[in-house]
Design a protein around this motif. Structure first.
Motif, PDB file in Angstrom:
ATOM      1  N   ARG A   1       2.697  19.816 -61.606  1.00  0.00           N
ATOM      2  CA  ARG A   1       4.044  20.073 -62.143  1.00  0.00           C
ATOM      3  C   ARG A   1       4.533  21.499 -61.919  1.00  0.00           C
ATOM      4  NH1 ARG A   1       1.270  17.205 -65.667  1.00  0.00           N
ATOM      5  NH2 ARG A   1       0.829  18.995 -66.991  1.00  0.00           N
ATOM      6  N   THR A   2       3.858  22.253 -61.059  1.00  0.00           N
ATOM      7  CA  THR A   2       4.359  23.603 -60.760  1.00  0.00           C
ATOM      8  C   THR A   2       4.807  23.743 -59.309  1.00  0.00           C
ATOM      9  OG1 THR A   2       2.155  24.452 -60.195  1.00  0.00           O
ATOM     10  CG2 THR A   2       2.845  24.635 -62.498  1.00  0.00           C
ATOM     11  N   GLY A   3       4.635  22.689 -58.501  1.00  0.00           N
ATOM     12  CA  GLY A   3       4.905  22.830 -57.083  1.00  0.00           C
ATOM     13  C   GLY A   3       6.271  22.392 -56.618  1.00  0.00           C
ATOM     14  N   GLU A   4       7.087  21.783 -57.494  1.00  0.00           N
ATOM     15  CA  GLU A   4       8.359  21.227 -57.036  1.00  0.00           C
ATOM     16  C   GLU A   4       9.282  22.297 -56.467  1.00  0.00           C
ATOM     17  OE1 GLU A   4       6.964  20.656 -59.916  1.00  0.00           O
ATOM     18  OE2 GLU A   4       6.700  18.493 -60.172  1.00  0.00           O
ATOM     19  N   GLU A   5       9.416  23.425 -57.164  1.00  0.00           N
ATOM     20  CA  GLU A   5      10.307  24.478 -56.688  1.00  0.00           C
ATOM     21  C   GLU A   5       9.767  25.116 -55.413  1.00  0.00           C
ATOM     22  OE1 GLU A   5      13.537  27.179 -56.523  1.00  0.00           O
ATOM     23  OE2 GLU A   5      13.203  25.195 -57.406  1.00  0.00           O
ATOM     24  N   VAL A   6       8.451  25.305 -55.355  1.00  0.00           N
ATOM     25  CA  VAL A   6       7.859  25.857 -54.134  1.00  0.00           C
ATOM     26  C   VAL A   6       8.098  24.911 -52.964  1.00  0.00           C
ATOM     27  CG1 VAL A   6       5.704  26.541 -53.020  1.00  0.00           C
ATOM     28  CG2 VAL A   6       6.123  27.174 -55.394  1.00  0.00           C
ATOM     29  N   ALA A   7       7.892  23.618 -53.175  1.00  0.00           N
ATOM     30  CA  ALA A   7       8.112  22.650 -52.101  1.00  0.00           C
ATOM     31  C   ALA A   7       9.556  22.691 -51.615  1.00  0.00           C
ATOM     32  CB  ALA A   7       7.747  21.245 -52.581  1.00  0.00           C
ATOM     33  N   ARG A   8      10.501  22.779 -52.539  1.00  0.00           N
ATOM     34  CA  ARG A   8      11.913  22.846 -52.151  1.00  0.00           C
ATOM     35  C   ARG A   8      12.182  24.101 -51.332  1.00  0.00           C
ATOM     36  NH1 ARG A   8      16.742  24.924 -53.772  1.00  0.00           N
ATOM     37  NH2 ARG A   8      15.841  26.080 -55.519  1.00  0.00           N
ATOM     38  N   MET A   9      11.633  25.232 -51.763  1.00  0.00           N
ATOM     39  CA  MET A   9      11.859  26.487 -51.043  1.00  0.00           C
ATOM     40  C   MET A   9      11.234  26.460 -49.648  1.00  0.00           C
ATOM     41  SD  MET A   9      13.753  28.696 -52.454  1.00  0.00           S
ATOM     42  CE  MET A   9      14.557  29.022 -54.018  1.00  0.00           C
ATOM     43  N   VAL A  10      10.040  25.881 -49.546  1.00  0.00           N
ATOM     44  CA  VAL A  10       9.401  25.783 -48.231  1.00  0.00           C
ATOM     45  C   VAL A  10      10.233  24.905 -47.309  1.00  0.00           C
ATOM     46  CG1 VAL A  10       7.370  24.945 -46.994  1.00  0.00           C
ATOM     47  CG2 VAL A  10       7.084  26.225 -49.121  1.00  0.00           C
ATOM     48  N   LYS A  11      10.685  23.770 -47.812  1.00  0.00           N
ATOM     49  CA  LYS A  11      11.461  22.838 -46.984  1.00  0.00           C
ATOM     50  C   LYS A  11      12.750  23.476 -46.489  1.00  0.00           C
ATOM     51  CE  LYS A  11      12.970  18.023 -46.985  1.00  0.00           C
ATOM     52  NZ  LYS A  11      12.957  16.744 -47.737  1.00  0.00           N
ATOM     53  N   GLU A  12      13.404  24.297 -47.327  1.00  0.00           N
ATOM     54  CA  GLU A  12      14.674  24.915 -46.951  1.00  0.00           C
ATOM     55  C   GLU A  12      14.493  26.134 -46.062  1.00  0.00           C
ATOM     56  OE1 GLU A  12      16.698  25.854 -50.549  1.00  0.00           O
ATOM     57  OE2 GLU A  12      17.089  23.759 -51.095  1.00  0.00           O
ATOM     58  N   ASN A  13      13.418  26.896 -46.266  1.00  0.00           N
ATOM     59  CA  ASN A  13      13.326  28.214 -45.650  1.00  0.00           C
ATOM     60  C   ASN A  13      12.347  28.328 -44.495  1.00  0.00           C
ATOM     61  OD1 ASN A  13      15.042  30.103 -47.487  1.00  0.00           O
ATOM     62  ND2 ASN A  13      13.877  28.865 -48.928  1.00  0.00           N
ATOM     63  N   LEU A  14      11.300  27.500 -44.482  1.00  0.00           N
ATOM     64  CA  LEU A  14      10.302  27.653 -43.421  1.00  0.00           C
ATOM     65  C   LEU A  14      10.870  27.409 -42.027  1.00  0.00           C
ATOM     66  CD1 LEU A  14       7.401  28.431 -42.937  1.00  0.00           C
ATOM     67  CD2 LEU A  14       6.738  26.043 -43.260  1.00  0.00           C
ATOM     68  N   PRO A  15      11.699  26.375 -41.796  1.00  0.00           N
ATOM     69  CA  PRO A  15      12.274  26.219 -40.447  1.00  0.00           C
ATOM     70  C   PRO A  15      13.102  27.420 -40.006  1.00  0.00           C
ATOM     71  CG  PRO A  15      12.552  24.208 -41.725  1.00  0.00           C
ATOM     72  CD  PRO A  15      12.074  25.257 -42.683  1.00  0.00           C
ATOM     73  N   VAL A  16      13.809  28.056 -40.945  1.00  0.00           N
ATOM     74  CA  VAL A  16      14.590  29.264 -40.616  1.00  0.00           C
ATOM     75  C   VAL A  16      13.665  30.354 -40.097  1.00  0.00           C
ATOM     76  CG1 VAL A  16      16.064  31.082 -41.573  1.00  0.00           C
ATOM     77  CG2 VAL A  16      16.349  28.712 -42.325  1.00  0.00           C
ATOM     78  N   LEU A  17      12.539  30.531 -40.766  1.00  0.00           N
ATOM     79  CA  LEU A  17      11.614  31.596 -40.390  1.00  0.00           C
ATOM     80  C   LEU A  17      10.939  31.315 -39.057  1.00  0.00           C
ATOM     81  CD1 LEU A  17      10.022  32.323 -43.865  1.00  0.00           C
ATOM     82  CD2 LEU A  17      11.613  33.745 -42.607  1.00  0.00           C
ATOM     83  N   MET A  18      10.571  30.072 -38.796  1.00  0.00           N
ATOM     84  CA  MET A  18       9.891  29.767 -37.546  1.00  0.00           C
ATOM     85  C   MET A  18      10.823  29.963 -36.344  1.00  0.00           C
ATOM     86  SD  MET A  18       6.733  29.142 -38.255  1.00  0.00           S
ATOM     87  CE  MET A  18       6.965  30.491 -39.428  1.00  0.00           C
ATOM     88  N   ARG A  19      12.103  29.621 -36.513  1.00  0.00           N
ATOM     89  CA  ARG A  19      13.059  29.873 -35.421  1.00  0.00           C
ATOM     90  C   ARG A  19      13.241  31.372 -35.203  1.00  0.00           C
ATOM     91  NH1 ARG A  19      15.658  25.255 -37.737  1.00  0.00           N
ATOM     92  NH2 ARG A  19      16.935  26.566 -39.085  1.00  0.00           N
ATOM     93  N   ALA A  20      13.332  32.126 -36.295  1.00  0.00           N
ATOM     94  CA  ALA A  20      13.524  33.571 -36.176  1.00  0.00           C
ATOM     95  C   ALA A  20      12.309  34.241 -35.559  1.00  0.00           C
ATOM     96  CB  ALA A  20      13.805  34.170 -37.554  1.00  0.00           C
ATOM     97  N   LEU A  21      11.124  33.699 -35.817  1.00  0.00           N
ATOM     98  CA  LEU A  21       9.898  34.320 -35.332  1.00  0.00           C
ATOM     99  C   LEU A  21       9.853  34.346 -33.811  1.00  0.00           C
ATOM    100  CD1 LEU A  21       7.168  35.537 -36.108  1.00  0.00           C
ATOM    101  CD2 LEU A  21       6.231  33.230 -36.175  1.00  0.00           C
ATOM    102  N   VAL A  22      10.234  33.249 -33.165  1.00  0.00           N
ATOM    103  CA  VAL A  22      10.218  33.214 -31.698  1.00  0.00           C
ATOM    104  C   VAL A  22      11.178  34.254 -31.134  1.00  0.00           C
ATOM    105  CG1 VAL A  22      10.684  31.795 -29.669  1.00  0.00           C
ATOM    106  CG2 VAL A  22       9.520  30.796 -31.649  1.00  0.00           C
ATOM    107  N   LEU A  23      12.357  34.388 -31.732  1.00  0.00           N
ATOM    108  CA  LEU A  23      13.314  35.404 -31.283  1.00  0.00           C
ATOM    109  C   LEU A  23      12.739  36.804 -31.434  1.00  0.00           C
ATOM    110  CD1 LEU A  23      16.698  34.085 -32.721  1.00  0.00           C
ATOM    111  CD2 LEU A  23      16.134  34.377 -30.308  1.00  0.00           C
ATOM    112  N   GLN A  24      12.103  37.082 -32.565  1.00  0.00           N
ATOM    113  CA  GLN A  24      11.580  38.418 -32.821  1.00  0.00           C
ATOM    114  C   GLN A  24      10.453  38.779 -31.866  1.00  0.00           C
ATOM    115  OE1 GLN A  24      10.594  38.862 -36.959  1.00  0.00           O
ATOM    116  NE2 GLN A  24      12.688  38.534 -37.649  1.00  0.00           N
ATOM    117  N   ILE A  25       9.679  37.780 -31.433  1.00  0.00           N
ATOM    118  CA  ILE A  25       8.605  38.047 -30.478  1.00  0.00           C
ATOM    119  C   ILE A  25       9.176  38.351 -29.099  1.00  0.00           C
ATOM    120  CG2 ILE A  25       6.658  36.979 -29.257  1.00  0.00           C
ATOM    121  CD1 ILE A  25       6.243  35.367 -31.903  1.00  0.00           C
ATOM    122  N   ALA A  26      10.172  37.583 -28.691  1.00  0.00           N
ATOM    123  CA  ALA A  26      10.689  37.687 -27.329  1.00  0.00           C
ATOM    124  C   ALA A  26      11.598  38.896 -27.134  1.00  0.00           C
ATOM    125  CB  ALA A  26      11.439  36.409 -26.952  1.00  0.00           C
TER     126      ALA A  26
END
Length: 444
Positions: free
Chosen positions: A160-185
């Protein structure tokens, strides 16, 4: 196995732009770019902006960097960028800090500990598939990510403590992974500009770290004695007997989330895509799962009876794996006759190695029997779905158990079919996602 003629310098890869180097080619089509490098040599010179990078295309050299001479290298540019997201946890650390962290984290993911998380994995699959109905169209890439996300958060956090974390991961992790490739290149100065993409990435990092911090605060308010991974991290002690502070615990938790959600979710989607493409192999998987289910599958050790299904998963991981990762030299050294200075960046592509016909005959053919006992051994360094050496993925057994659990639960009831005209494309980030596609549910 030899690595070809000795070189005194790495041949430059053609097509570099002024100032930007090979960044445009890498951003435009990274899988094609990395797949073309073997045509130019075993060690080739690539430029990412003004930064010289040495790309490895021969598995013997890859094994040398990751295993034989692993102490001569640290994580490198990719992981410098990733540390801005996850901090300095197991996913980004090198050398003595990495070894110290691994001594604490690795026991949490040994085979005998995975059984503690099997219920969380089964609950994740059940939550995602409970509303499935015959004839329904399922967005399988989203379903795979949802299963992986719930399995990791259910295992990582107290009930019962993971719902907010799961929501944040689902919303924000794809944003970060796309940005990461740009920052490397792109050049380092670009990452400091107030560009919209950089601002989105900064907000996403703040959101994720804030959610984990809030979960940690709530966790400290409940009694000890829980079996979730966060509890284990909170109560862990280093070699001097000291506990980790909150920043270190948050770094480790984020490392596990980043490493364990999108990669596993993508693999699940690829597995069902390949099952639908190969009916003969699908029948063998279903028959094996049916036989195992008749005897009962209530323990991770019982999943080891799924011998052909495991080979099917190994072949899926060969074709659909990480696009690339990097290392950096700690001192002057030599690779394939090419002298490297201290601080040189080295890049290798599991995706390209896994599709190189020198190491995997007929590489575009899907063949689980490549991994059958008695077949020719794959050269060391030529198959790297979980890396190798000191930095091999600590969650390998967790991921295998999670995926096999999902397969047993779903395939025992459902057959998933491609819709007419379906075309699934590879979407490269650090891992390689399938494009969004739907599959039709048929009840078995």
């Amino acid at each position: 196995m030899g690595t070809g003629p000795t070189q005194t310098s790495a041949p430059p890869v053609p097509g570099a732009w002024p100032v930007l180097g090979h960044a445009p080619a890498l951003l435009r089509d990274p899988l094609r770019f990395f797949g073309s490098l073997a045509d130019h040599g075993d060690v080739v010179a690539v430029r990412l902006g003004p930064v010289p990078v040495y790309a490895l295309t021969h598995p013997a050299l890859v094994h040398q960097v990751l295993v034989t001479d692993g102490d001569l290298y640290e994580r490198g540019r990719l992981f410098d960028k990733l540390s801005r997201i996850v901090g300095h946890g197991l996913l980004t650390s090198s050398g003595p800090p990495h070894r110290a962290q691994r001594r604490i984290v690795q026991p949490l993911f040994q085979r005998d500990q995975i059984a503690c998380h099997l219920a969380a994995m089964r609950a994740a699959v059940g939550d995602v598939t409970s509303a499935w109905r015959a004839g329904q169209r399922v967005a399988i890439e989203s379903a795979g990510n949802d299963i992986a996300l719930l399995a990791v958060t259910n295992s990582l956090l107290p009930p019962r403590t993971g719902e907010e974390v799961a929501r944040m991961v689902k919303e924000n992790l794809p944003v970060l992974m796309r940005a990461l490739v740009l920052q490397i290149a792109l050049p380092e100065w670009w990452t400091r500009l107030p560009a919209p993409g950089n601002r989105r990435a900064e907000r996403a990092v703040a959101n994720l770290r804030g959610a984990i911090a809030e979960a940690l605060t709530r966790h400290r308010a409940v009694p000890a004695g829980r079996s979730d991974i966060l509890s284990s991290l909170v109560h862990a002690r280093d070699a001097a007997g000291k506990p980790w502070d909150d920043v270190a615990v948050i770094d480790q938790a984020l490392s596990l989330l980043v490493a364990g959600v999108e990669t596993t979710g993508s693999t699940l989607a690829w597995v069902f895509h390949e099952l639908a493409r190969h009916p003969h192999a699908e029948r063998q998987v279903h028959d094996e799962i049916d036989a195992a289910a008749a005897e009962g599958i209530s323990d991770p050790r019982q999943l080891r009876r799924l011998i052909y299904t495991t080979r099917f998963l190994q072949e899926t991981l060969r074709l659909h794996t990480l696009s690339f990762f990097m290392r950096r030299t700690l001192e002057p050294c030599e690779l394939g006759g090419v002298p490297l200075t201290a601080g040189a960046e080295v890049v290798l592509s599991p995706h390209a190695l896994h599709r190189d016909p020198r190491w995997h005959p007929n590489p575009e053919t899907f063949d689980p029997d490549r991994f059958k006992p008695g077949t020719p051994a794959i050269p060391k360094g030529a198959y790297l779905p979980f890396g190798t050496g000191a930095h091999r993925c600590v969650g390998e057994h967790f991921a295998f158990t999670e995926i096999l659990t999902a397969l047993t639960m779903i395939c025992s009831r459902w057959r998933l079919r491609h819709l007419p005209g379906t075309r699934v494309r590879e979407i490269p980030r650090i891992e390689v996602h399938p494009s969004k596609f739907h599959m039709l549910l048929e009840e078995r």
